[in-house]
Enzyme design. Structure first.
Site, PDB file in Angstrom:
ATOM      1  N   ASP A 145       4.619  -5.104  24.107  1.00 33.77           N
ATOM      2  CA  ASP A 145       4.224  -6.279  24.904  1.00 33.77           C
ATOM      3  C   ASP A 145       5.345  -7.301  25.042  1.00 33.77           C
ATOM      4  O   ASP A 145       5.289  -8.170  25.912  1.00 33.77           O
ATOM      5  CB  ASP A 145       3.006  -6.959  24.279  1.00 33.77           C
ATOM      6  N   ARG A 191      -2.074  -7.991  27.641  1.00 36.25           N
ATOM      7  CA  ARG A 191      -3.284  -8.819  27.644  1.00 36.25           C
ATOM      8  C   ARG A 191      -3.008 -10.226  28.156  1.00 36.25           C
ATOM      9  O   ARG A 191      -3.685 -10.730  29.034  1.00 36.25           O
ATOM     10  CB  ARG A 191      -3.871  -8.878  26.228  1.00 36.25           C
ATOM     11  N   ARG A 300       3.219   3.638  25.710  1.00 34.76           N
ATOM     12  CA  ARG A 300       3.711   3.285  24.377  1.00 34.76           C
ATOM     13  C   ARG A 300       4.134   4.499  23.543  1.00 34.76           C
ATOM     14  O   ARG A 300       4.659   4.328  22.447  1.00 34.76           O
ATOM     15  CB  ARG A 300       2.662   2.462  23.634  1.00 34.76           C
TER      16      ARG A 300
END
Length: 415
Positions: A145, A191, A300
């Protein structure tokens, strides 16, 4: 400062990456080669392995297999999403951790993870200081992220960005095969921070990427979104869209219809289903053929497109953590300080765990275009150096050869 002798524990936590094991290798290899570290232990499934006394003796692993960790994706020691309570409310976990540290004479603890993992690291560090147990505790950064505070970027992000950009370029080629109209929506992880979705802009920069990119740093308006898609579709007969899973309405609620389906161990919403939802809305609005694609876990664990730069920097972070701890440093996280003008250069620095834990670094607003549906050149300039280089990974029968660890528990060795 006097030499501190004792064992060390390395644990991995949170979501895995393509290069998290390179960081683990940086810790393990450096610790095994350091005289004052008497034993190197790997915690099975992060802090859960400490609490459950499931510790692997890394000293009995084959050196060649350990080296393959550099090119092995996902958490080789196992991961977890376990939130330690506030020790002032419930200190039972901390007492158990102290008990294990004392039993194995653990004087060094390295925790490899993202925001929540650094929170765990910080809590353990502060507790050990409070009770007077000398143990040097270091955070080793990890997150695709790229939202950790205090560092230029995070190990894992470069490889995920490269996978996303490469995949978008490949999908773009496929989506333009036929002479019929089509809209493609690609859902990308992230997110609250849009670093990953923004990386789809690398594909656009290279000539084969999304027409529109939406990040959670700006509010999402469905009407504007449908207008953008319809306009491009009318003009070209095609439209490709990249959206972050965390795009949200002005009131902060997630656009994803799956926003309340579940939460992880830290109370974060488990997002998903956004591409399918937006695809249906586009189909109803335009009548076009629409494909919704969710990259999901692939972004990922895609080590076949890993960045060599990312691999080497991940290893460097683990190595630097051990070297700093042995020199007397504790209560820090390894971070990166980089320059890009006149050539890319990256070096490690140390940041206090306090300023890292639970603080999210977001994409600067000025790196996103005014309409909120694309990224600007400074974003591209930031990411490009991080995706460079191809890994020198071992292959057998043209398939990747991943590390095969023995994972011998200390309880089996010590009896």
């Amino acid at each position: 400062m006097s030499e501190l002798r004792g064992a060390c524990i390395i644990g991995q936590s949170g979501g895995p990456t393509a290069v998290i094991n390179s960081s683990a290798l940086g810790v393990i290899r450096t610790a095994l080669d350091t005289d004052c570290i008497t034993r190197v232990l790997g915690a099975a499934h992060g802090i859960r392995g400490v609490l459950d006394e499931k510790l692997y003796d890394m000293g009995v692993e084959d050196a060649a297999e350990l080296e393959l960790l550099k090119y092995t994706p996902s958490s080789a020691l196992g991961s977890c999403r376990y939130k330690l309570k506030d020790p002032d409310v419930d200190d039972s976990d901390y007492k158990r951790i102290l008990e294990i540290f004392q039993k194995y004479d653990v004087r060094y603890f390295f925790y490899n993870g993202g925001n929540d993992s650094m929170d765990t690291c910080n809590k353990i560090s502060k507790y050990m200081q409070k009770v007077g147990y000398e143990c040097r505790i270091m955070g080793v950064p990890k997150t695709i992220d790229n939202d950790l505070n205090g560092t230029d970027h995070c190990p894992g992000f470069g490889s995920a960005a490269k996978f996303i950009a490469t995949t978008c370029m490949e999908v773009h080629r496929d989506a333009h095969v036929y002479d019929t109209g089509m809209v493609t929506v690609i859902e990308i992880m992230g997110r609250h921070a849009g670093w990953l979705a923004g990386s789809a802009g690398l594909a656009t920069w290279a000539g084969y990427g999304p027409d529109l990119i939406y990040l959670p740093e700006t509010d999402f308006d469905l009407t504007d979104f449908l207008d953008d898609v319809a306009r491009i579709y009318r003009n070209t007969g095609k439209c490709m869209v990249a959206v972050s899973e965390g795009i949200h309405h002005p009131d902060g609620s997630f656009v994803s219809e799956a926003k309340v389906s579940a939460t992880d161990g830290f109370g974060h919403a488990q997002l998903g289903g956004l591409a399918a939802m937006l695809a249906e809305a586009i189909k109803m609005e335009t009548g076009a053929k629409v494909r919704g694609i969710e990259l999901s876990l692939l972004q990922r664990c895609g080590s076949h497109t890993a960045s060599k730069t990312d691999i080497e920097e991940a290893y460097l972070a683990g190595k630097a953590a051990v070297e700093a701890a042995v020199s007397g440093v504790t209560d820090k996280m390894v971070a990166f300080l980089c320059k890009r003008e006149g050539g890319y250069h990256c070096e490690t620095i140390l940041q206090p765990l306090d300023i890292v834990a639970n603080i999210e670094k977001k994409v600067p607003r000025e790196w996103i275009n005014a309409a909120g549906n694309g990224v600007e050149q400074p974003f591209i300039d930031y990411v490009l150096p991080l995706i460079q280089g191809e890994p020198d990974a071992l292959r057998e029968a043209s398939l990747p050869r991943f590390a095969k660890l023995k994972k011998v528990l200390t309880t089996d060795i010590d009896g």
